[in-house]
Design a protein around this motif. Structure first.
Motif, PDB file in Angstrom:
ATOM      1  N   GLY A  55      41.740   6.533  78.571  1.00  0.00           N
ATOM      2  CA  GLY A  55      42.397   6.603  77.279  1.00  0.00           C
ATOM      3  C   GLY A  55      43.353   5.458  77.032  1.00  0.00           C
ATOM      4  N   ASN A  56      44.368   5.731  76.228  1.00  0.00           N
ATOM      5  CA  ASN A  56      45.339   4.703  75.862  1.00  0.00           C
ATOM      6  C   ASN A  56      46.738   4.987  76.382  1.00  0.00           C
ATOM      7  OD1 ASN A  56      43.504   3.124  74.279  1.00  0.00           O
ATOM      8  ND2 ASN A  56      43.620   4.708  72.700  1.00  0.00           N
ATOM      9  N   ALA A  57      46.986   6.254  76.780  1.00  0.00           N
ATOM     10  CA  ALA A  57      48.346   6.626  77.155  1.00  0.00           C
ATOM     11  C   ALA A  57      48.556   6.734  78.655  1.00  0.00           C
ATOM     12  CB  ALA A  57      48.724   7.956  76.489  1.00  0.00           C
ATOM     13  N   SER A  58      47.491   6.963  79.401  1.00  0.00           N
ATOM     14  CA  SER A  58      47.651   7.261  80.819  1.00  0.00           C
ATOM     15  C   SER A  58      47.914   6.013  81.650  1.00  0.00           C
ATOM     16  CB  SER A  58      46.398   7.960  81.349  1.00  0.00           C
ATOM     17  OG  SER A  58      46.492   8.169  82.741  1.00  0.00           O
ATOM     18  N   GLU A  59      48.836   6.136  82.591  1.00  0.00           N
ATOM     19  CA  GLU A  59      49.086   5.097  83.588  1.00  0.00           C
ATOM     20  C   GLU A  59      48.465   5.483  84.925  1.00  0.00           C
ATOM     21  OE1 GLU A  59      50.561   2.203  83.174  1.00  0.00           O
ATOM     22  OE2 GLU A  59      51.065   2.523  81.056  1.00  0.00           O
ATOM     23  N   ASN A  60      47.915   6.697  85.018  1.00  0.00           N
ATOM     24  CA  ASN A  60      47.321   7.164  86.265  1.00  0.00           C
ATOM     25  C   ASN A  60      46.039   6.396  86.555  1.00  0.00           C
ATOM     26  OD1 ASN A  60      49.288   9.138  86.701  1.00  0.00           O
ATOM     27  ND2 ASN A  60      48.187  10.644  85.453  1.00  0.00           N
ATOM     28  N   ARG A  61      45.729   6.271  87.851  1.00  0.00           N
ATOM     29  CA  ARG A  61      44.549   5.535  88.285  1.00  0.00           C
ATOM     30  C   ARG A  61      43.551   6.496  88.917  1.00  0.00           C
ATOM     31  NH1 ARG A  61      43.779   1.026  85.967  1.00  0.00           N
ATOM     32  NH2 ARG A  61      42.958  -0.092  87.775  1.00  0.00           N
ATOM     33  N   TYR A  62      42.289   6.279  88.578  1.00  0.00           N
ATOM     34  CA  TYR A  62      41.214   7.125  89.070  1.00  0.00           C
ATOM     35  C   TYR A  62      40.072   6.257  89.575  1.00  0.00           C
ATOM     36  CZ  TYR A  62      43.582  10.795  86.394  1.00  0.00           C
ATOM     37  OH  TYR A  62      44.508  11.672  85.893  1.00  0.00           O
ATOM     38  N   LEU A  63      39.367   6.780  90.572  1.00  0.00           N
ATOM     39  CA  LEU A  63      38.120   6.161  91.017  1.00  0.00           C
ATOM     40  C   LEU A  63      36.994   6.744  90.176  1.00  0.00           C
ATOM     41  CD1 LEU A  63      36.544   4.420  93.148  1.00  0.00           C
ATOM     42  CD2 LEU A  63      36.237   6.561  94.416  1.00  0.00           C
ATOM     43  N   GLY A  64      36.233   5.888  89.507  1.00  0.00           N
ATOM     44  CA  GLY A  64      35.196   6.404  88.631  1.00  0.00           C
ATOM     45  C   GLY A  64      34.004   5.485  88.504  1.00  0.00           C
ATOM     46  N   ILE A  65      33.030   5.976  87.753  1.00  0.00           N
ATOM     47  CA  ILE A  65      31.815   5.218  87.434  1.00  0.00           C
ATOM     48  C   ILE A  65      31.724   5.163  85.915  1.00  0.00           C
ATOM     49  CG2 ILE A  65      29.286   5.179  87.560  1.00  0.00           C
ATOM     50  CD1 ILE A  65      29.538   6.749  90.214  1.00  0.00           C
ATOM     51  N   TRP A  66      31.484   3.961  85.385  1.00  0.00           N
ATOM     52  CA  TRP A  66      31.365   3.801  83.943  1.00  0.00           C
ATOM     53  C   TRP A  66      30.187   2.896  83.598  1.00  0.00           C
ATOM     54  CZ3 TRP A  66      35.643   2.154  86.776  1.00  0.00           C
ATOM     55  CH2 TRP A  66      35.752   0.769  86.960  1.00  0.00           C
ATOM     56  N   TYR A  67      29.765   2.953  82.337  1.00  0.00           N
ATOM     57  CA  TYR A  67      28.686   2.086  81.880  1.00  0.00           C
ATOM     58  C   TYR A  67      29.164   0.639  81.893  1.00  0.00           C
ATOM     59  CZ  TYR A  67      26.024   6.127  80.190  1.00  0.00           C
ATOM     60  OH  TYR A  67      25.316   7.301  80.099  1.00  0.00           O
ATOM     61  N   LYS A  68      28.272  -0.267  82.296  1.00  0.00           N
ATOM     62  CA  LYS A  68      28.648  -1.668  82.487  1.00  0.00           C
ATOM     63  C   LYS A  68      28.072  -2.572  81.389  1.00  0.00           C
ATOM     64  CE  LYS A  68      29.776  -5.552  84.648  1.00  0.00           C
ATOM     65  NZ  LYS A  68      31.159  -6.064  84.642  1.00  0.00           N
ATOM     66  N   ARG A  69      26.748  -2.628  81.299  1.00  0.00           N
ATOM     67  CA  ARG A  69      26.102  -3.620  80.432  1.00  0.00           C
ATOM     68  C   ARG A  69      26.119  -3.192  78.966  1.00  0.00           C
ATOM     69  NH1 ARG A  69      20.714  -3.738  79.607  1.00  0.00           N
ATOM     70  NH2 ARG A  69      20.433  -2.436  81.452  1.00  0.00           N
ATOM     71  N   LEU A  70      25.773  -1.922  78.716  1.00  0.00           N
ATOM     72  CA  LEU A  70      25.833  -1.336  77.380  1.00  0.00           C
ATOM     73  C   LEU A  70      26.840  -0.194  77.405  1.00  0.00           C
ATOM     74  CD1 LEU A  70      22.006  -1.180  76.537  1.00  0.00           C
ATOM     75  CD2 LEU A  70      23.655  -2.900  75.775  1.00  0.00           C
ATOM     76  N   ALA A  71      27.369   0.157  76.254  1.00  0.00           N
ATOM     77  CA  ALA A  71      28.385   1.214  76.153  1.00  0.00           C
ATOM     78  C   ALA A  71      29.515   0.949  77.136  1.00  0.00           C
ATOM     79  CB  ALA A  71      27.761   2.583  76.411  1.00  0.00           C
ATOM     80  N   THR A  72      29.894  -0.311  77.244  1.00  0.00           N
ATOM     81  CA  THR A  72      30.840  -0.767  78.266  1.00  0.00           C
ATOM     82  C   THR A  72      32.112   0.065  78.259  1.00  0.00           C
ATOM     83  OG1 THR A  72      29.986  -2.992  78.014  1.00  0.00           O
ATOM     84  CG2 THR A  72      32.108  -2.765  79.120  1.00  0.00           C
ATOM     85  N   GLY A  73      32.449   0.574  79.436  1.00  0.00           N
ATOM     86  CA  GLY A  73      33.696   1.303  79.603  1.00  0.00           C
ATOM     87  C   GLY A  73      33.596   2.790  79.407  1.00  0.00           C
ATOM     88  N   THR A  74      32.473   3.322  78.926  1.00  0.00           N
ATOM     89  CA  THR A  74      32.319   4.770  78.783  1.00  0.00           C
ATOM     90  C   THR A  74      32.201   5.398  80.166  1.00  0.00           C
ATOM     91  OG1 THR A  74      31.185   4.527  76.658  1.00  0.00           O
ATOM     92  CG2 THR A  74      30.926   6.624  77.807  1.00  0.00           C
ATOM     93  N   VAL A  75      33.133   6.273  80.501  1.00  0.00           N
ATOM     94  CA  VAL A  75      33.205   6.841  81.844  1.00  0.00           C
ATOM     95  C   VAL A  75      32.165   7.949  82.005  1.00  0.00           C
ATOM     96  CG1 VAL A  75      34.675   8.059  83.495  1.00  0.00           C
ATOM     97  CG2 VAL A  75      35.649   6.283  82.027  1.00  0.00           C
ATOM     98  N   ALA A  76      31.434   7.908  83.118  1.00  0.00           N
ATOM     99  CA  ALA A  76      30.393   8.891  83.383  1.00  0.00           C
ATOM    100  C   ALA A  76      30.750   9.833  84.527  1.00  0.00           C
ATOM    101  CB  ALA A  76      29.074   8.187  83.705  1.00  0.00           C
ATOM    102  N   TRP A  77      31.686   9.444  85.392  1.00  0.00           N
ATOM    103  CA  TRP A  77      32.015  10.270  86.562  1.00  0.00           C
ATOM    104  C   TRP A  77      33.372   9.872  87.106  1.00  0.00           C
ATOM    105  CZ3 TRP A  77      32.643   9.148  91.888  1.00  0.00           C
ATOM    106  CH2 TRP A  77      32.650  10.256  92.748  1.00  0.00           C
ATOM    107  N   VAL A  78      34.131  10.849  87.578  1.00  0.00           N
ATOM    108  CA  VAL A  78      35.455  10.610  88.168  1.00  0.00           C
ATOM    109  C   VAL A  78      35.524  11.335  89.502  1.00  0.00           C
ATOM    110  CG1 VAL A  78      37.951  10.795  87.864  1.00  0.00           C
ATOM    111  CG2 VAL A  78      36.474  10.466  85.869  1.00  0.00           C
ATOM    112  N   ALA A  79      35.975  10.635  90.535  1.00  0.00           N
ATOM    113  CA  ALA A  79      36.085  11.234  91.870  1.00  0.00           C
ATOM    114  C   ALA A  79      37.320  12.122  91.975  1.00  0.00           C
ATOM    115  CB  ALA A  79      36.116  10.137  92.932  1.00  0.00           C
ATOM    116  N   ASN A  80      38.481  11.541  91.780  1.00  0.00           N
ATOM    117  CA  ASN A  80      39.755  12.235  92.015  1.00  0.00           C
ATOM    118  C   ASN A  80      40.343  12.768  90.716  1.00  0.00           C
ATOM    119  OD1 ASN A  80      40.070   9.401  91.392  1.00  0.00           O
ATOM    120  ND2 ASN A  80      42.263   9.607  91.777  1.00  0.00           N
TER     121      ASN A  80
END
Length: 433
Positions: A55-80
């Motif tokens: 998002g735009n407000a969070s300073e928290n850090r997460y390990l995740g998987i997101w789209y790279k080439r298309l739909a760049t930055g759309t998160v698909a999975w979060v570990a923690n």
């Protein structure tokens, strides 16, 4: 049903998390560590794994998987998702025993791990182009089921092509999908899409402990709340039930079209496709699109019909339990029989057509019986209230109900037939819309 507007919902990575260094590999090797700012990218650059802030407000850090080439930055999975890191001190390491461990290097505390150990000689963690992070033994035959751990077994709010929703009896893994709390908080929200395995398995969506919506059971072609689902050029549905596992999944027909199923923080569950022309996600179809999809809106033996001015009505042969409540559009008390059953030999069944089949948690089924055998079995058991064909694709199998029938609706042209037990004096009529 198809949506006619573009809905730009997605979970994206905030701008202050974009300072990353993509490694050339799609693989984390034994004893290798990925720090905040480093990423790995799948072979065709479809997905990327690393650290991000949502998002735009969070300073928290997460390990995740997101789209790279298309739909760049759309998160698909979060570990923690339940345990964020408060700064950029995250480190992901693949240990020699094949366990992925996420640590906060500032406090030397374990934030998350895969919590699985296997006999491995050369474990590697590889990000695949379907968005799945798999830990495998690089010296063994790495078939589709020969893995130590995979992220597809632990989904969040997004269902990607190939992800299963169901239960693996051998591993004990049950997969479901849960919303984020908000666009800035990926911890588990109140909305869950899951498969219930009591009676004939079926899919629900809950808000906390309350059932919101029932997609229903599989009838050989589709789920009973969506019988009009037609073949399309984007995805195909699959339902599998055997001695090893029960699950449903969807697979992409055209790999160049991105498709995902997501439950949002507000409880909207929809299938989205990526449109290059608009550079946005298109809401291809959605659950919960009309009043009749509210679970058990019309109570027992009531049926919802979205084409009528009054949504709920009693099935023929039934009358409202409380006419006063129905007069004020409170239908939850449902309907009761006009003529009670007595288990007499002349009792039979009335056919109701074009129906969404009722809740199957109190049901029994057999894949091999004919409809005639199904009729005979239900007739000989006084507590059997209804029966239907289990697999309409092949016209085979038997599905029986043993409790009052609930959560039905009229689906003109595409609904199924159900045979409901009636007193002898109520027979001889056909109920149809």
């Amino acid at each position: 049903m198809a949506a006619f507007s573009i809905f730009f919902f997605c979970f994206t990575i905030s701008s202050h998390s974009l300072y990353t260094f993509a490694m050339t590999s799609d693989t984390i090797f034994m004893n290798q560590t990925i720090t905040d700012g480093q990423t790995i990218v799948s072979a065709q650059e479809t997905f990327e794994l690393g650290f991000f802030s949502p998002g735009n407000a969070s300073e928290n850090r997460y390990l995740g998987i997101w789209y790279k080439r298309l739909a760049t930055g759309t998160v698909a999975w979060v570990a923690n998702r339940e345990n964020p890191i408060r700064n950029k001190s995250g480190e992901l390491t693949l240990q020699t025993d094949g366990v992925l461990v996420l640590r906060d290097s500032a406090t030397n505390s374990i934030i998350w791990s895969t919590n699985t150990k296997g006999k491995t000689r050369n474990p590697v963690a590889r990000l695949l182009d379907d968005g799945n992070l798999m830990v495998i033994d690089d010296e063994k035959d790495n078939g589709p089921e020969n893995y130590i751990w995979q992220s597809f077994d632990h989904p969040g709010e997004t269902k990607l092509p190939g992800m299963k929703l169901g239960w693996n009896f051998e591993s004990g893994i049950v997969t479901n999908f849960t919303s984020w709390k908000s666009d800035d908080d990926p911890s588990q929200g109140p909305f869950m899409v899951y498969m219930n395995f009591n009676g004939l398995p079926q899919i629900y969506q809950n808000n906390g402990d309350v059932i919101q919506y029932r997609l229903g059971s599989w009838n050989g072609q589709a789920f009973t709340a969506r019988p009009a689902a037609r073949p399309n050029s984007i995805y195909r549905l699959e339902y599998v039930s055997n001695e090893r596992e029960i699950y449903t999944k969807f697979d992409s027909i055209n790999d160049s079209i991105l498709s995902r199923l997501t439950v949002t923080p507000s409880g909207i569950t929809g299938r989205y496709t990526w449109v290059n022309r608009t550079q946005g996600w298109f809401l291809f179809s959605a659950f919960n699109t009309d009043t009749c999809e509210r679970y058990a809106l019309c109570g027992v033996y009531g049926a919802c019909d979205s084409t009528q001015s009054t949504s709920c009505g009693c099935l023929e042969g039934f009358t409202p339990k409380s006419q006063a409540q129905w007069d004020i559009s409170d239908w939850t008390s449902g309907c009761q029989r006009e003529v009670a059953l007595d288990c007499g030999v002349r009792e039979g069944f009335r056919k109701y057509r074009f129906m969404k089949l009722p809740d199957t948690r109190q049901s029994w089924y057999d894949t091999n019986m004919t409809l005639e055998q199904c009729n005979a079995k239900c007739r000989n058991e006084c507590n059997c209230t209804a029966y239907a064909t289990l697999n309409i694709k092949y016209g085979s199998g038997c599905l029986l109900w043993y409790e009052e029938l609930i959560d039905m609706r009229v689906i003109p042209r595409d609904g199924q037939e159900i045979y409901i037990r009636m007193a002898a004096s109520e027979l001889g009529k056909v109920f149809c819309f």
